[in-house]
Design a protein around this motif. Structure first.
Motif, PDB file in Angstrom:
ATOM      1  N   ALA A 220       0.825  -1.206   0.000  1.00  0.00           N
ATOM      2  CA  ALA A 220       0.000   0.000   0.000  1.00  0.00           C
ATOM      3  C   ALA A 220       0.864   1.263   0.000  1.00  0.00           C
ATOM      4  CB  ALA A 220      -0.947   0.004   1.203  1.00  0.00           C
ATOM      5  N   SER A 221       2.037   1.191   0.594  1.00  0.00           N
ATOM      6  CA  SER A 221       3.017   2.269   0.514  1.00  0.00           C
ATOM      7  C   SER A 221       3.882   1.939  -0.705  1.00  0.00           C
ATOM      8  CB  SER A 221       3.860   2.313   1.787  1.00  0.00           C
ATOM      9  OG  SER A 221       4.865   3.277   1.662  1.00  0.00           O
ATOM     10  N   TYR A 222       3.495   2.435  -1.879  1.00  0.00           N
ATOM     11  CA  TYR A 222       4.040   1.982  -3.160  1.00  0.00           C
ATOM     12  C   TYR A 222       5.554   1.885  -3.218  1.00  0.00           C
ATOM     13  CZ  TYR A 222      -0.693   2.570  -4.951  1.00  0.00           C
ATOM     14  OH  TYR A 222      -2.034   2.480  -5.148  1.00  0.00           O
ATOM     15  N   GLY A 223       6.254   2.767  -2.547  1.00  0.00           N
ATOM     16  CA  GLY A 223       7.713   2.742  -2.578  1.00  0.00           C
ATOM     17  C   GLY A 223       8.318   1.485  -1.970  1.00  0.00           C
ATOM     18  N   LEU A 224       7.540   0.755  -1.214  1.00  0.00           N
ATOM     19  CA  LEU A 224       8.026  -0.478  -0.582  1.00  0.00           C
ATOM     20  C   LEU A 224       7.793  -1.716  -1.444  1.00  0.00           C
ATOM     21  CD1 LEU A 224       6.891   0.176   3.099  1.00  0.00           C
ATOM     22  CD2 LEU A 224       9.106   0.631   2.033  1.00  0.00           C
ATOM     23  N   THR A 225       7.191  -1.527  -2.597  1.00  0.00           N
ATOM     24  CA  THR A 225       6.916  -2.635  -3.506  1.00  0.00           C
ATOM     25  C   THR A 225       8.224  -3.284  -3.956  1.00  0.00           C
ATOM     26  OG1 THR A 225       4.821  -1.710  -4.248  1.00  0.00           O
ATOM     27  CG2 THR A 225       5.963  -3.160  -5.789  1.00  0.00           C
ATOM     28  N   LEU A 226       8.197  -4.611  -4.089  1.00  0.00           N
ATOM     29  CA  LEU A 226       9.349  -5.355  -4.602  1.00  0.00           C
ATOM     30  C   LEU A 226       9.040  -5.871  -5.993  1.00  0.00           C
ATOM     31  CD1 LEU A 226      10.322  -7.563  -1.538  1.00  0.00           C
ATOM     32  CD2 LEU A 226      11.466  -5.496  -2.353  1.00  0.00           C
ATOM     33  N   CYS A 227       9.937  -5.612  -6.918  1.00  0.00           N
ATOM     34  CA  CYS A 227       9.805  -6.166  -8.259  1.00  0.00           C
ATOM     35  C   CYS A 227      10.186  -7.648  -8.222  1.00  0.00           C
ATOM     36  CB  CYS A 227      10.721  -5.425  -9.226  1.00  0.00           C
ATOM     37  SG  CYS A 227      10.318  -3.687  -9.428  1.00  0.00           S
ATOM     38  N   ALA A 228       9.735  -8.389  -9.219  1.00  0.00           N
ATOM     39  CA  ALA A 228      10.019  -9.819  -9.291  1.00  0.00           C
ATOM     40  C   ALA A 228      11.513 -10.100  -9.333  1.00  0.00           C
ATOM     41  CB  ALA A 228       9.330 -10.418 -10.519  1.00  0.00           C
ATOM     42  N   GLU A 229      12.247  -9.304 -10.107  1.00  0.00           N
ATOM     43  CA  GLU A 229      13.680  -9.521 -10.238  1.00  0.00           C
ATOM     44  C   GLU A 229      14.389  -9.316  -8.902  1.00  0.00           C
ATOM     45  OE1 GLU A 229      11.587  -7.611 -12.010  1.00  0.00           O
ATOM     46  OE2 GLU A 229      12.552  -6.961 -13.858  1.00  0.00           O
ATOM     47  N   THR A 230      13.993  -8.283  -8.173  1.00  0.00           N
ATOM     48  CA  THR A 230      14.587  -7.997  -6.869  1.00  0.00           C
ATOM     49  C   THR A 230      14.283  -9.118  -5.884  1.00  0.00           C
ATOM     50  OG1 THR A 230      14.468  -5.627  -7.261  1.00  0.00           O
ATOM     51  CG2 THR A 230      14.646  -6.322  -4.979  1.00  0.00           C
TER      52      THR A 230
ATOM     53  N   PRO B  41      13.148  -5.068 -17.443  1.00  0.00           N
ATOM     54  CA  PRO B  41      13.398  -4.685 -16.053  1.00  0.00           C
ATOM     55  C   PRO B  41      13.479  -3.171 -15.892  1.00  0.00           C
ATOM     56  CG  PRO B  41      15.396  -5.583 -17.049  1.00  0.00           C
ATOM     57  CD  PRO B  41      14.293  -5.740 -18.058  1.00  0.00           C
ATOM     58  N   CYS B  42      12.954  -2.682 -14.785  1.00  0.00           N
ATOM     59  CA  CYS B  42      13.043  -1.254 -14.485  1.00  0.00           C
ATOM     60  C   CYS B  42      14.505  -0.904 -14.167  1.00  0.00           C
ATOM     61  CB  CYS B  42      12.119  -0.892 -13.318  1.00  0.00           C
ATOM     62  SG  CYS B  42      12.659  -1.516 -11.707  1.00  0.00           S
ATOM     63  N   GLY B  43      14.782   0.363 -14.006  1.00  0.00           N
ATOM     64  CA  GLY B  43      16.148   0.807 -13.723  1.00  0.00           C
ATOM     65  C   GLY B  43      16.708   0.218 -12.442  1.00  0.00           C
ATOM     66  N   ARG B  44      15.891   0.198 -11.391  1.00  0.00           N
ATOM     67  CA  ARG B  44      16.339  -0.368 -10.113  1.00  0.00           C
ATOM     68  C   ARG B  44      16.712  -1.836 -10.284  1.00  0.00           C
ATOM     69  NH1 ARG B  44      12.708  -2.326  -5.358  1.00  0.00           N
ATOM     70  NH2 ARG B  44      14.226  -2.574  -3.720  1.00  0.00           N
ATOM     71  N   CYS B  45      15.875  -2.576 -10.998  1.00  0.00           N
ATOM     72  CA  CYS B  45      16.154  -4.002 -11.188  1.00  0.00           C
ATOM     73  C   CYS B  45      17.366  -4.238 -12.067  1.00  0.00           C
ATOM     74  CB  CYS B  45      14.926  -4.712 -11.754  1.00  0.00           C
ATOM     75  SG  CYS B  45      13.630  -4.886 -10.504  1.00  0.00           S
ATOM     76  N   ARG B  46      17.592  -3.366 -13.027  1.00  0.00           N
ATOM     77  CA  ARG B  46      18.796  -3.496 -13.843  1.00  0.00           C
ATOM     78  C   ARG B  46      20.037  -3.360 -12.962  1.00  0.00           C
ATOM     79  NH1 ARG B  46      17.131  -0.807 -19.678  1.00  0.00           N
ATOM     80  NH2 ARG B  46      14.982  -1.544 -19.547  1.00  0.00           N
ATOM     81  N   GLN B  47      19.989  -2.435 -12.017  1.00  0.00           N
ATOM     82  CA  GLN B  47      21.110  -2.250 -11.101  1.00  0.00           C
ATOM     83  C   GLN B  47      21.260  -3.453 -10.173  1.00  0.00           C
ATOM     84  OE1 GLN B  47      23.304   0.380 -11.270  1.00  0.00           O
ATOM     85  NE2 GLN B  47      24.496  -0.758  -9.763  1.00  0.00           N
ATOM     86  N   ILE B  48      20.148  -3.974  -9.655  1.00  0.00           N
ATOM     87  CA  ILE B  48      20.180  -5.161  -8.790  1.00  0.00           C
ATOM     88  C   ILE B  48      20.741  -6.354  -9.556  1.00  0.00           C
ATOM     89  CG2 ILE B  48      18.702  -6.847  -7.583  1.00  0.00           C
ATOM     90  CD1 ILE B  48      18.882  -4.265  -5.996  1.00  0.00           C
ATOM     91  N   LEU B  49      20.292  -6.542 -10.798  1.00  0.00           N
ATOM     92  CA  LEU B  49      20.807  -7.635 -11.626  1.00  0.00           C
ATOM     93  C   LEU B  49      22.290  -7.442 -11.922  1.00  0.00           C
ATOM     94  CD1 LEU B  49      17.832  -8.081 -14.110  1.00  0.00           C
ATOM     95  CD2 LEU B  49      18.574  -9.729 -12.366  1.00  0.00           C
ATOM     96  N   ASN B  50      22.711  -6.192 -12.124  1.00  0.00           N
ATOM     97  CA  ASN B  50      24.122  -5.920 -12.386  1.00  0.00           C
ATOM     98  C   ASN B  50      25.010  -6.352 -11.220  1.00  0.00           C
ATOM     99  OD1 ASN B  50      26.299  -4.550 -14.043  1.00  0.00           O
ATOM    100  ND2 ASN B  50      26.449  -3.432 -12.112  1.00  0.00           N
TER     101      ASN B  50
END
Length: 151
Positions: A50-60, A98-107
């Motif tokens: 519900a606090s959108y910023g706390l959402t986790l993407c699948a890749e993360t 993948p979003c930018g955050r996930c690209r960094q996490i994958l990197n």
């Protein structure tokens, strides 16, 4: 198993993972499947909050799983699938990237694995797949090598 069969199996694992998404706000389900160097596959799905910023993407979510098991340096490839569920199907004809955050996490995981991983992006309905090297999706990436932590 040839490379196309491997890609298709990884995409199917991501599609299956998307069924376990918790997406009550967007209604958009994403699944990720990580292929490890030993052939094992680890999956994750998006988890909204519900606090959108706390959402986790699948890749993360999937990378967190491999990190928690001590496999952060074992990543070989990833597949991502997303769309709106309708029964057992996922709708959507455009590949999900993948979003930018996930690209960094994958990197981070790719650098620890010392490989420029393949990233397979697939549409929900299975009609489209685009494959990239992570370095194409995140050129000039900042990672552990920049901090002198790995060669």
């Amino acid at each position: 198993m040839n490379r196309n069969d491997e890609r298709d199996a990884l995409i199917e694992a991501a599609r299956d993972a998307s069924k376990r998404a918790y997406a009550p706000y967007s209604g958009y389900h994403v699944g990720a499947a990580l292929l490890l160097k030993n052939g094992d596959v680890v999956t994750g799905a998006n988890v909204e909050n519900a606090s959108y910023g706390l959402t986790l993407c699948a890749e993360t979510a999937a990378v967190a799983k491999i990190a928690n098991e001590g496999w952060i340096g074992e990543l070989a490839a990833v597949a991502i699938v997303g769309g709106r569920p309708e029964g057992d199907a996922l709708l959507g004809s455009d590949p999900v990237h993948p979003c930018g955050r996930c690209r960094q996490i994958l990197n981070e995981a790719a650098e620890r694995s010392k490989t420029d991983i393949l990233v397979h992006c697939a549409s929900g309905d299975g009609s489209a797949v685009k494959s990239y090297r992570l370095s194409e999706l995140l050129p000039a990436a900042f990672g552990p090598k920049d901090l002198g932590l790995i060669d």
